[in-house]
Design an enzyme around this catalytic site. Structure first.
Site, short mmCIF file in Angstrom:
data_model
loop_
_atom_site.label_atom_id
_atom_site.label_comp_id
_atom_site.label_asym_id
_atom_site.label_seq_id
_atom_site.Cartn_x
_atom_site.Cartn_y
_atom_site.Cartn_z
N THR A 44 21.42 87.80 43.34
CA THR A 44 20.31 87.53 42.69
C THR A 44 19.72 88.81 42.42
OG1 THR A 44 20.38 85.45 43.81
CG2 THR A 44 18.27 86.04 42.66
N SER A 92 27.53 86.43 46.21
CA SER A 92 27.79 86.82 47.46
C SER A 92 29.21 86.09 47.85
CB SER A 92 26.87 86.75 48.33
OG SER A 92 26.42 85.27 48.47
N THR A 123 21.97 86.63 48.59
CA THR A 123 21.56 86.30 50.02
C THR A 123 22.55 85.08 50.34
OG1 THR A 123 19.81 84.75 48.88
CG2 THR A 123 19.17 87.23 49.44
N ASP A 124 22.90 84.43 49.75
CA ASP A 124 23.57 83.16 50.30
C ASP A 124 24.55 83.43 51.55
OD1 ASP A 124 22.36 81.92 48.40
OD2 ASP A 124 24.21 81.37 47.36
N1 ASP Z 1 21.49 82.79 45.37
C1 ASP Z 1 22.20 83.94 45.73
C2 ASP Z 1 21.26 85.21 46.02
O1 ASP Z 1 20.18 85.03 46.61
C3 ASP Z 1 23.26 84.18 44.95
C4 ASP Z 1 24.30 84.98 45.90
O2 ASP Z 1 24.20 84.88 46.96
O3 ASP Z 1 24.98 85.85 45.13
O4 ASP Z 1 21.39 86.37 45.85
#
Ligand code: ASP
Length: 503
Positions: A44, A92, A123-124
């Site tokens: 993200t 991710s 973050t996932d």
């Molecule tokens: N929503 C996720 C992020 O916060 C997307 C990911 O993990 O790539 O980055």
């Protein structure tokens, strides 16, 4: 994978002007600035939003890191000399274990020259990226993971139409600051988001959307960053081995051939869960399965039967809990207790264990010891005086006659009651006692005997009363009775007054 040095690419004169104009940035001489490599994987933080006010509708992994880094210059250049490795640009969840292996090698490669590495990811699964690197990177220098919960911008480039309140620029700046500070040397990998620093082993994503999504249940953050001030107030357990070779984990991936890492999976348990998932994974050649059990690791009957069959086929199991915190102990034939590792972390350790040993007892030891603190000072009570200034109690020698009872000048301190250091409680065959039958011991079944104000000798005890003598005791009793009667009368009259006239 591309490597650029965006600060070096800036015209020197422009950079000098920028640094001079940047408010509140204390500039170090170029040769004194720590060298930090950012290894970007997407997420993200590199996301392009539909609009400047759109936080949840965006395309992750869009902007290149060199473009984003340019947006936080010249500020970041005031304290770090930064270069960029664009490892990938994806969400991710899109990364494979084989790519994790390459990422470890890329981090180790960067650390040969750099003082620290910052890895940006979605973050996932950032907690999995972080724990993987924590387990595998063979270098004591700081590794910091960061990302963002809101996309960076909504324009064609990262410099156009910045998302309102985007957390990416601040997270990137602070992650480089933390790496450059050197304060997490020997900490292994840490995760920094929203100005908070977490240990890779213990952190987890705790919320789908909030900027403060990362939490470390039970243990709390390692520290935080206030403006330019990095505060580290706790350390992960492995820092204790900083000066020892034991600091390095056994998982040196330079020894592992590409494509040779085994498969491990996770099976979630719930009411009347079926056993088919375990059977299917076993037939697919999976070498290790983590059960995310109920409570302290229990699983239902059907997965229990499937587990026994899989163990007979040579599959290793790690027993963890779906509760999100707490410890799973015990273990048994083919089953390793995952301790306080969350299922997704236990799965990575199980994978590396299968890659590096054929001996499940060795794997069991890694689960029990890698990154786990062991603080038991009880043995010191036998050799150290509890009060200041006193010399340590001498160790008894075989030639000295045994002291007569009561003849010692110094009071001796008995070690606290409990099992001897290193002794484990008897291991149950099935962690959590959940399978078969799914029954668990009721929480708090053991009532505690001592404690509270009623215990003998405690602050609320009346042991001192007999020492006062009969006349004083009598006077005290009369005074207490008078107080009781007076108080009751006063309360009664006040109540009558309140009923009649209000407050
Ligand atoms: N929503 C996720 C992020 O916060 C997307 C990911 O993990 O790539 O980055």
């Amino acid at each position: 994978m591309t490597r650029t040095n965006s600060r070096r690419a800036l015209p020197a004169a422009l950079l000098a002007v920028g640094l001079a104009l940047a408010p509140g940035t204390a500039t170090a001489a170029p040769e004194d600035r720590p060298h930090v490599t950012i290894i970007a994987t997407g997420g993200t933080i590199a996301g392009k939003a539909e609009g400047r006010d759109t936080y949840t509708s965006y395309r992750a992994g869009t902007y290149p890191m060199s473009d984003m880094l340019a947006q936080i210059q010249p500020e970041v250049g005031a304290f770090a000399d930064v270069d960029v490795v664009q490892f990938g640009n994806a969400g991710s969840g899109g990364y494979t274990i084989e790519q994790y292996r390459e990422l470890t090698l890329a981090v180790e490669d960067a650390l040969e020259e750099s003082d620290a590495v910052v890895v940006t990811t979605g973050t996932d699964t950032m907690e999995e990226f972080a724990y993987w690197l924590d387990l595998t990177v063979q270098n004591r220098k700081p590794v910091v993971l960061t990302g963002a919960m809101r996309p960076w911008a909504a324009g064609e480039t990262a410099g156009e139409a910045g998302v309102l309140g985007a957390d990416g620029p601040a997270n990137l700046l602070q992650a480089v600051r933390l790496g450059a500070s050197g304060q997490t040397y020997c900490f292994g990998t840490v995760l920094m988001l929203n100005d908070e620093i977490h240990a890779a082993r213990d952190v987890t994503k705790g919320n789908t959307t909030r900027n403060d999504t990362f939490i470390t249940r039970q243990l709390g953050v390692l520290g935080w960053i206030d403006g330019a001030d990095v505060h580290v107030q706790r350390a992960p357990a492995r820092v204790l081995d900083c000066a020892q070779e034991e600091w390095f984990t056994p998982f040196d991936l330079s020894e592992v051939a590409a494509g040779s890492l085994p498969r491990t999976e996770i099976v979630y348990n719930y009411q009347q869960a079926g056993g088919e998932a375990i059977t299917a994974f076993t037939e697919a050649g999976v070498t290790g399965i983590v059960t995310a059990g109920t409570g302290a690791g229990g699983i239902s009957s059907a997965p229990g039967q499937a587990r026994r069959a899989a163990i007979a086929e040579g599959v290793w199991f790690a027993s963890s809990s779906r509760t999100g915190s707490g410890t799973v102990s015990g273990g048994g034939t083919g089953i390793i207790a995952a301790g306080d590792l969350l299922p997704q972390k236990a799965r990575l350790l199980l994978l590396l264990s299968r890659a590096f040993t054929q001996d499940i007892e060795q794997a069991r030891e890694w689960f029990a010891t890698l990154g786990t603190p062991s603080f038991d000072q009880s043995a010191l009570a036998a050799v150290l005086s509890p009060t200041p200034g006193a010399a340590p109690a001498p160790e008894p020698t075989p030639t000295e006659p045994a002291p007569e009872p009561g003849a010692t000048a110094e009071p001796t301190t008995a070690p606290p009651a409990g099992p001897p250091a290193g002794e484990e409680p008897p291991a149950g065959e099935v962690p959590g006692g959940g399978e078969p039958g799914g029954e668990e011991a009721p929480d708090g079944a053991e009532p505690t005997e001592a404690g509270g104000a009623g215990g003998t000798g405690g602050p609320g005890s009346a042991d001192w009363l007999p020492a006062l003598g009969a006349p004083v005791q009598g006077a005290l009793t009369v005074a207490a009775l008078a107080l009781l009667v007076g108080g009751t009368l006063y309360a009664y009259r006040r109540r009558a007054f309140t009923v009649a006239f209000g407050e």
